[in-house]
Design an enzyme around this catalytic site. Structure first.
Site, PDB file in Angstrom:
ATOM      1  N   LYS A  10       0.817  -1.201   0.000  1.00 36.31           N
ATOM      2  CA  LYS A  10       0.000   0.000   0.000  1.00 36.31           C
ATOM      3  C   LYS A  10       0.862   1.266   0.000  1.00 36.31           C
ATOM      4  O   LYS A  10       0.400   2.346  -0.312  1.00 36.31           O
ATOM      5  CB  LYS A  10      -0.874   0.018   1.273  1.00 36.31           C
ATOM      6  CG  LYS A  10      -1.803  -1.141   1.427  1.00 36.31           C
ATOM      7  CD  LYS A  10      -2.478  -1.038   2.826  1.00 36.31           C
ATOM      8  CE  LYS A  10      -3.236  -2.319   3.109  1.00 36.31           C
ATOM      9  NZ  LYS A  10      -3.697  -2.369   4.507  1.00 36.31           N
ATOM     10  N   GLU A  34       7.615   2.497  -6.158  1.00 33.85           N
ATOM     11  CA  GLU A  34       7.756   1.987  -4.784  1.00 33.85           C
ATOM     12  C   GLU A  34       7.956   3.153  -3.813  1.00 33.85           C
ATOM     13  O   GLU A  34       8.411   4.232  -4.211  1.00 33.85           O
ATOM     14  CB  GLU A  34       8.945   1.009  -4.762  1.00 33.85           C
ATOM     15  CG  GLU A  34       9.274   0.382  -3.436  1.00 33.85           C
ATOM     16  CD  GLU A  34       8.164  -0.465  -2.825  1.00 33.85           C
ATOM     17  OE1 GLU A  34       7.062   0.075  -2.603  1.00 33.85           O
ATOM     18  OE2 GLU A  34       8.414  -1.649  -2.519  1.00 33.85           O
ATOM     19  N   ASP A  35       7.632   2.925  -2.554  1.00 32.47           N
ATOM     20  CA  ASP A  35       7.811   3.983  -1.558  1.00 32.47           C
ATOM     21  C   ASP A  35       9.261   4.078  -1.088  1.00 32.47           C
ATOM     22  O   ASP A  35       9.848   5.142  -1.041  1.00 32.47           O
ATOM     23  CB  ASP A  35       6.859   3.787  -0.360  1.00 32.47           C
ATOM     24  CG  ASP A  35       6.918   2.374   0.232  1.00 32.47           C
ATOM     25  OD1 ASP A  35       7.686   1.520  -0.269  1.00 32.47           O
ATOM     26  OD2 ASP A  35       6.178   2.119   1.207  1.00 32.47           O
ATOM     27  N   ASP A  77      14.852  -0.695   0.899  1.00 33.68           N
ATOM     28  CA  ASP A  77      15.594  -0.900   2.133  1.00 33.68           C
ATOM     29  C   ASP A  77      16.634  -1.999   1.854  1.00 33.68           C
ATOM     30  O   ASP A  77      17.678  -1.723   1.271  1.00 33.68           O
ATOM     31  CB  ASP A  77      14.539  -1.284   3.185  1.00 33.68           C
ATOM     32  CG  ASP A  77      15.070  -1.466   4.584  1.00 33.68           C
ATOM     33  OD1 ASP A  77      16.258  -1.719   4.739  1.00 33.68           O
ATOM     34  OD2 ASP A  77      14.286  -1.372   5.536  1.00 33.68           O
ATOM     35  N   LYS A 104      16.975   3.889   1.151  1.00 29.67           N
ATOM     36  CA  LYS A 104      17.687   3.768   2.433  1.00 29.67           C
ATOM     37  C   LYS A 104      18.850   2.823   2.171  1.00 29.67           C
ATOM     38  O   LYS A 104      18.720   1.603   2.270  1.00 29.67           O
ATOM     39  CB  LYS A 104      16.714   3.158   3.453  1.00 29.67           C
ATOM     40  CG  LYS A 104      17.073   3.388   4.889  1.00 29.67           C
ATOM     41  CD  LYS A 104      16.269   2.492   5.791  1.00 29.67           C
ATOM     42  CE  LYS A 104      14.965   3.090   6.242  1.00 29.67           C
ATOM     43  NZ  LYS A 104      14.272   2.186   7.203  1.00 29.67           N
ATOM     44  N   PHE A 156      13.637   4.491  10.943  1.00 31.21           N
ATOM     45  CA  PHE A 156      12.283   4.128  10.525  1.00 31.21           C
ATOM     46  C   PHE A 156      11.482   5.397  10.239  1.00 31.21           C
ATOM     47  O   PHE A 156      11.375   6.280  11.086  1.00 31.21           O
ATOM     48  CB  PHE A 156      11.602   3.303  11.619  1.00 31.21           C
ATOM     49  CG  PHE A 156      10.322   2.693  11.148  1.00 31.21           C
ATOM     50  CD1 PHE A 156      10.325   1.603  10.297  1.00 31.21           C
ATOM     51  CD2 PHE A 156       9.103   3.229  11.531  1.00 31.21           C
ATOM     52  CE1 PHE A 156       9.141   1.047   9.833  1.00 31.21           C
ATOM     53  CE2 PHE A 156       7.905   2.683  11.069  1.00 31.21           C
ATOM     54  CZ  PHE A 156       7.938   1.580  10.220  1.00 31.21           C
ATOM     55  N   VAL A 157      10.946   5.477   9.032  1.00 31.05           N
ATOM     56  CA  VAL A 157      10.213   6.685   8.646  1.00 31.05           C
ATOM     57  C   VAL A 157       8.747   6.367   8.344  1.00 31.05           C
ATOM     58  O   VAL A 157       8.414   5.239   7.951  1.00 31.05           O
ATOM     59  CB  VAL A 157      10.864   7.393   7.425  1.00 31.05           C
ATOM     60  CG1 VAL A 157      12.254   7.885   7.765  1.00 31.05           C
ATOM     61  CG2 VAL A 157      10.912   6.489   6.200  1.00 31.05           C
ATOM     62  N   ASP A 173       3.780   3.569   6.553  1.00 28.62           N
ATOM     63  CA  ASP A 173       3.021   3.356   7.789  1.00 28.62           C
ATOM     64  C   ASP A 173       3.885   2.853   8.938  1.00 28.62           C
ATOM     65  O   ASP A 173       5.016   2.411   8.752  1.00 28.62           O
ATOM     66  CB  ASP A 173       1.916   2.320   7.542  1.00 28.62           C
ATOM     67  CG  ASP A 173       2.500   0.902   7.406  1.00 28.62           C
ATOM     68  OD1 ASP A 173       3.486   0.730   6.672  1.00 28.62           O
ATOM     69  OD2 ASP A 173       1.984  -0.021   8.058  1.00 28.62           O
ATOM     70  N   ARG A 183      -0.065   6.801   7.263  1.00 32.91           N
ATOM     71  CA  ARG A 183       0.102   6.890   5.803  1.00 32.91           C
ATOM     72  C   ARG A 183      -0.383   8.243   5.290  1.00 32.91           C
ATOM     73  O   ARG A 183       0.029   8.702   4.235  1.00 32.91           O
ATOM     74  CB  ARG A 183      -0.690   5.787   5.097  1.00 32.91           C
ATOM     75  CG  ARG A 183      -0.195   4.371   5.370  1.00 32.91           C
ATOM     76  CD  ARG A 183      -0.862   3.405   4.407  1.00 32.91           C
ATOM     77  NE  ARG A 183      -0.762   2.017   4.824  1.00 32.91           N
ATOM     78  CZ  ARG A 183       0.288   1.222   4.581  1.00 32.91           C
ATOM     79  NH1 ARG A 183       1.326   1.691   3.952  1.00 32.91           N
ATOM     80  NH2 ARG A 183       0.279  -0.034   4.980  1.00 32.91           N
TER      81      ARG A 183
HETATM   82  P1  5GP Z   1      12.989  -4.248   1.289  1.00 30.47           P
HETATM   83  O1  5GP Z   1      12.638  -5.530   0.627  1.00 30.47           O
HETATM   84  O2  5GP Z   1      13.679  -3.254   0.414  1.00 30.47           O
HETATM   85  O3  5GP Z   1      13.738  -4.463   2.587  1.00 30.47           O
HETATM   86  O4  5GP Z   1      11.607  -3.692   1.798  1.00 30.47           O
HETATM   87  C1  5GP Z   1      11.017  -2.547   1.378  1.00 30.47           C
HETATM   88  C2  5GP Z   1       9.728  -2.407   2.132  1.00 30.47           C
HETATM   89  O5  5GP Z   1       9.979  -2.375   3.559  1.00 30.47           O
HETATM   90  C3  5GP Z   1       9.067  -1.090   1.813  1.00 30.47           C
HETATM   91  O6  5GP Z   1       8.191  -1.215   0.717  1.00 30.47           O
HETATM   92  C4  5GP Z   1       8.343  -0.772   3.101  1.00 30.47           C
HETATM   93  O7  5GP Z   1       7.087  -1.413   3.101  1.00 30.47           O
HETATM   94  C5  5GP Z   1       9.181  -1.412   4.188  1.00 30.47           C
HETATM   95  N1  5GP Z   1      10.069  -0.399   4.827  1.00 30.47           N
HETATM   96  C6  5GP Z   1      11.408  -0.365   4.765  1.00 30.47           C
HETATM   97  N2  5GP Z   1      11.891   0.677   5.475  1.00 30.47           N
HETATM   98  C7  5GP Z   1      10.818   1.316   5.989  1.00 30.47           C
HETATM   99  C8  5GP Z   1      10.664   2.499   6.821  1.00 30.47           C
HETATM  100  O8  5GP Z   1      11.599   3.194   7.230  1.00 30.47           O
HETATM  101  N3  5GP Z   1       9.382   2.853   7.131  1.00 30.47           N
HETATM  102  C9  5GP Z   1       8.302   2.133   6.723  1.00 30.47           C
HETATM  103  N4  5GP Z   1       7.103   2.587   7.096  1.00 30.47           N
HETATM  104  N5  5GP Z   1       8.414   1.026   5.946  1.00 30.47           N
HETATM  105  C10 5GP Z   1       9.656   0.623   5.580  1.00 30.47           C
END
Ligand code: 5GP
Length: 183
Positions: free
Chosen positions: A46, A102-103, A106, A134, A156-157, A163, A169
Protein backbone atom coordinates in the site's frame (compact mmCIF):
# COMPACT_ATOMS: atom_id res chain seq x y z
CA UNK A 1 -4.37 19.98 21.55
CA UNK A 2 -1.61 18.21 19.58
CA UNK A 3 -2.85 16.75 16.35
CA UNK A 4 -1.45 13.70 14.57
CA UNK A 5 0.34 16.01 12.14
CA UNK A 6 2.15 17.59 15.10
CA UNK A 7 2.97 14.39 16.95
CA UNK A 8 6.00 15.03 19.25
CA UNK A 9 7.27 11.53 18.41
CA UNK A 10 7.90 12.66 14.82
CA UNK A 11 10.92 14.53 13.54
CA UNK A 12 10.19 15.93 10.08
CA UNK A 13 12.67 14.62 7.56
CA UNK A 14 11.07 15.83 4.33
CA UNK A 15 8.41 18.53 4.20
CA UNK A 16 5.38 18.38 1.92
CA UNK A 17 6.92 21.17 -0.18
CA UNK A 18 10.22 19.32 -0.58
CA UNK A 19 8.43 16.13 -1.59
CA UNK A 20 6.18 17.98 -4.00
CA UNK A 21 9.12 19.67 -5.74
CA UNK A 22 11.04 16.41 -6.11
CA UNK A 23 8.00 14.48 -7.37
CA UNK A 24 7.57 17.13 -10.08
CA UNK A 25 11.21 16.67 -11.13
CA UNK A 26 10.84 12.89 -11.28
CA UNK A 27 7.67 13.20 -13.34
CA UNK A 28 9.36 15.58 -15.76
CA UNK A 29 12.33 13.24 -16.17
CA UNK A 30 10.06 10.25 -16.83
CA UNK A 31 8.07 12.31 -19.33
CA UNK A 32 11.28 13.10 -21.22
CA UNK A 33 12.72 9.58 -21.05
CA UNK A 34 9.52 7.85 -22.20
CA UNK A 35 8.52 10.33 -24.90
CA UNK A 36 6.49 8.55 -27.59
CA UNK A 37 5.91 5.48 -25.42
CA UNK A 38 3.00 4.38 -23.25
CA UNK A 39 4.45 2.96 -20.04
CA UNK A 40 2.49 1.10 -17.41
CA UNK A 41 2.96 2.50 -13.92
CA UNK A 42 2.85 -0.33 -11.41
CA UNK A 43 2.21 0.86 -7.86
CA UNK A 44 3.25 -1.44 -5.05
CA UNK A 45 0.51 -1.44 -2.42
CA UNK A 46 0.00 0.00 0.00
CA UNK A 47 2.98 2.24 0.68
CA UNK A 48 3.38 3.67 -2.83
CA UNK A 49 -0.22 4.83 -3.19
CA UNK A 50 0.33 8.48 -2.19
CA UNK A 51 3.54 8.84 -4.20
CA UNK A 52 1.97 7.16 -7.22
CA UNK A 53 -1.07 9.39 -7.23
CA UNK A 54 1.09 12.53 -7.13
CA UNK A 55 3.70 11.22 -9.56
CA UNK A 56 1.27 10.10 -12.25
CA UNK A 57 -0.13 13.62 -12.50
CA UNK A 58 3.38 14.88 -13.31
CA UNK A 59 3.91 12.35 -16.10
CA UNK A 60 2.67 14.03 -19.26
CA UNK A 61 2.27 10.87 -21.36
CA UNK A 62 -0.34 8.24 -22.12
CA UNK A 63 0.14 5.92 -19.16
CA UNK A 64 -1.89 3.14 -17.67
CA UNK A 65 -2.03 2.07 -14.10
CA UNK A 66 -1.63 -1.28 -12.40
CA UNK A 67 -1.16 -2.39 -8.82
CA UNK A 68 0.63 -5.23 -7.12
CA UNK A 69 0.64 -6.21 -3.49
CA UNK A 70 3.33 -8.39 -2.00
CA UNK A 71 4.13 -9.75 1.39
CA UNK A 72 7.55 -10.84 2.62
CA UNK A 73 7.93 -14.19 4.23
CA UNK A 74 9.11 -14.39 7.85
CA UNK A 75 12.53 -13.27 8.95
CA UNK A 76 14.16 -16.69 8.44
CA UNK A 77 13.26 -16.73 4.77
CA UNK A 78 13.93 -13.05 4.19
CA UNK A 79 17.49 -13.61 3.07
CA UNK A 80 16.17 -15.75 0.23
CA UNK A 81 14.38 -12.64 -1.01
CA UNK A 82 11.24 -14.59 -1.72
CA UNK A 83 8.04 -12.64 -1.53
CA UNK A 84 4.47 -13.76 -1.96
CA UNK A 85 2.34 -11.95 -4.53
CA UNK A 86 -0.92 -11.10 -2.79
CA UNK A 87 -2.37 -9.14 -5.67
CA UNK A 88 -1.09 -9.57 -9.18
CA UNK A 89 -1.38 -7.41 -12.29
CA UNK A 90 -4.68 -7.40 -14.15
CA UNK A 91 -3.00 -7.46 -17.57
CA UNK A 92 -0.29 -9.30 -19.50
CA UNK A 93 2.83 -7.17 -19.87
CA UNK A 94 4.65 -8.84 -22.72
CA UNK A 95 6.36 -6.20 -24.86
CA UNK A 96 5.33 -3.39 -22.50
CA UNK A 97 7.41 -0.73 -20.79
CA UNK A 98 6.94 -1.06 -17.06
CA UNK A 99 7.75 1.47 -14.37
CA UNK A 100 7.51 0.03 -10.88
CA UNK A 101 6.60 2.69 -8.34
CA UNK A 102 7.76 1.99 -4.78
CA UNK A 103 7.81 3.98 -1.56
CA UNK A 104 11.18 2.94 -0.16
CA UNK A 105 13.99 0.53 -0.98
CA UNK A 106 15.59 -0.90 2.13
CA UNK A 107 17.27 -4.33 1.82
CA UNK A 108 16.16 -4.41 -1.82
CA UNK A 109 14.94 -8.01 -1.49
CA UNK A 110 11.32 -7.26 -2.33
CA UNK A 111 12.18 -5.21 -5.37
CA UNK A 112 14.82 -7.51 -6.79
CA UNK A 113 12.31 -10.35 -6.68
CA UNK A 114 9.57 -8.24 -8.24
CA UNK A 115 11.70 -6.76 -11.00
CA UNK A 116 12.97 -10.21 -12.01
CA UNK A 117 9.44 -11.57 -11.89
CA UNK A 118 8.16 -8.80 -14.18
CA UNK A 119 11.08 -9.14 -16.58
CA UNK A 120 10.39 -12.88 -16.85
CA UNK A 121 6.92 -12.06 -18.21
CA UNK A 122 8.54 -10.70 -21.37
CA UNK A 123 8.27 -6.98 -20.66
CA UNK A 124 10.15 -4.75 -23.10
CA UNK A 125 11.66 -2.82 -20.20
CA UNK A 126 11.33 -2.71 -16.43
CA UNK A 127 12.47 0.37 -14.51
CA UNK A 128 12.16 1.34 -10.90
CA UNK A 129 11.15 4.62 -9.35
CA UNK A 130 11.37 4.85 -5.58
CA UNK A 131 10.58 7.92 -3.56
CA UNK A 132 13.07 6.93 -0.87
CA UNK A 133 16.32 5.02 -0.89
CA UNK A 134 17.69 3.77 2.43
CA UNK A 135 21.08 2.49 1.25
CA UNK A 136 22.61 1.37 4.54
CA UNK A 137 20.67 -1.89 5.08
CA UNK A 138 20.88 -2.88 1.41
CA UNK A 139 21.49 -6.60 0.83
CA UNK A 140 20.94 -6.65 -2.93
CA UNK A 141 23.80 -4.27 -3.76
CA UNK A 142 23.29 -4.50 -7.51
CA UNK A 143 19.69 -3.26 -7.37
CA UNK A 144 19.41 -0.17 -9.52
CA UNK A 145 16.96 2.57 -8.64
CA UNK A 146 16.43 4.26 -12.00
CA UNK A 147 14.59 7.24 -10.53
CA UNK A 148 15.15 8.05 -6.87
CA UNK A 149 13.48 10.81 -4.88
CA UNK A 150 15.68 11.08 -1.80
CA UNK A 151 18.29 9.11 0.11
CA UNK A 152 17.35 8.73 3.74
CA UNK A 153 19.27 7.63 6.85
CA UNK A 154 18.87 4.19 8.36
CA UNK A 155 15.91 5.21 10.53
CA UNK A 156 12.28 4.13 10.53
CA UNK A 157 10.21 6.68 8.65
CA UNK A 158 6.48 7.23 8.25
CA UNK A 159 4.14 9.44 6.27
CA UNK A 160 3.28 10.10 2.63
CA UNK A 161 2.12 6.50 2.26
CA UNK A 162 4.56 4.87 4.68
CA UNK A 163 3.02 3.36 7.79
CA UNK A 164 3.74 2.13 11.27
CA UNK A 165 1.27 -0.71 11.88
CA UNK A 166 -1.02 0.77 9.18
CA UNK A 167 -1.10 4.26 10.70
CA UNK A 168 0.39 7.57 9.53
CA UNK A 169 0.10 6.89 5.80
CA UNK A 170 -1.94 10.10 5.57
CA UNK A 171 0.77 12.44 6.89
CA UNK A 172 1.56 14.96 4.14
CA UNK A 173 5.26 14.93 5.11
CA UNK A 174 7.83 12.22 5.92
CA UNK A 175 9.02 11.92 9.49
CA UNK A 176 11.50 9.88 11.46
CA UNK A 177 9.79 8.10 14.32
CA UNK A 178 11.87 9.05 17.36
CA UNK A 179 10.60 6.23 19.56
CA UNK A 180 9.14 3.39 17.46
CA UNK A 181 7.71 1.78 20.60
CA UNK A 182 5.37 4.77 20.94
CA UNK A 183 4.33 4.92 17.28
P1 5GP B 1 12.99 -4.25 1.29
O1 5GP B 1 12.64 -5.53 0.63
O2 5GP B 1 13.68 -3.25 0.41
O3 5GP B 1 13.74 -4.46 2.59
O4 5GP B 1 11.61 -3.69 1.80
C1 5GP B 1 11.02 -2.55 1.38
C2 5GP B 1 9.73 -2.41 2.13
O5 5GP B 1 9.98 -2.37 3.56
C3 5GP B 1 9.07 -1.09 1.81
O6 5GP B 1 8.19 -1.22 0.72
C4 5GP B 1 8.34 -0.77 3.10
O7 5GP B 1 7.09 -1.41 3.10
C5 5GP B 1 9.18 -1.41 4.19
N1 5GP B 1 10.07 -0.40 4.83
C6 5GP B 1 11.41 -0.36 4.76
N2 5GP B 1 11.89 0.68 5.47
C7 5GP B 1 10.82 1.32 5.99
C8 5GP B 1 10.66 2.50 6.82
O8 5GP B 1 11.60 3.19 7.23
N3 5GP B 1 9.38 2.85 7.13
C9 5GP B 1 8.30 2.13 6.72
N4 5GP B 1 7.10 2.59 7.10
N5 5GP B 1 8.41 1.03 5.95
C10 5GP B 1 9.66 0.62 5.58
Amino acid sequence: MTTEFENPNFETLLSAAQINARVKELGTQITIDYAGREPILIGILKGACVFLSDLMREVNLKVSLEFMAVSSYGKAQKSSGEVRIIKDLDVAVEGKDLIVVEDIVDTGLTLSYLLANLQSRGANSVKLVSLLDKPEPRIVKELKIDYCGFQVPNKFVVGYGLDAAERYRNLPFIAIVKNPALA
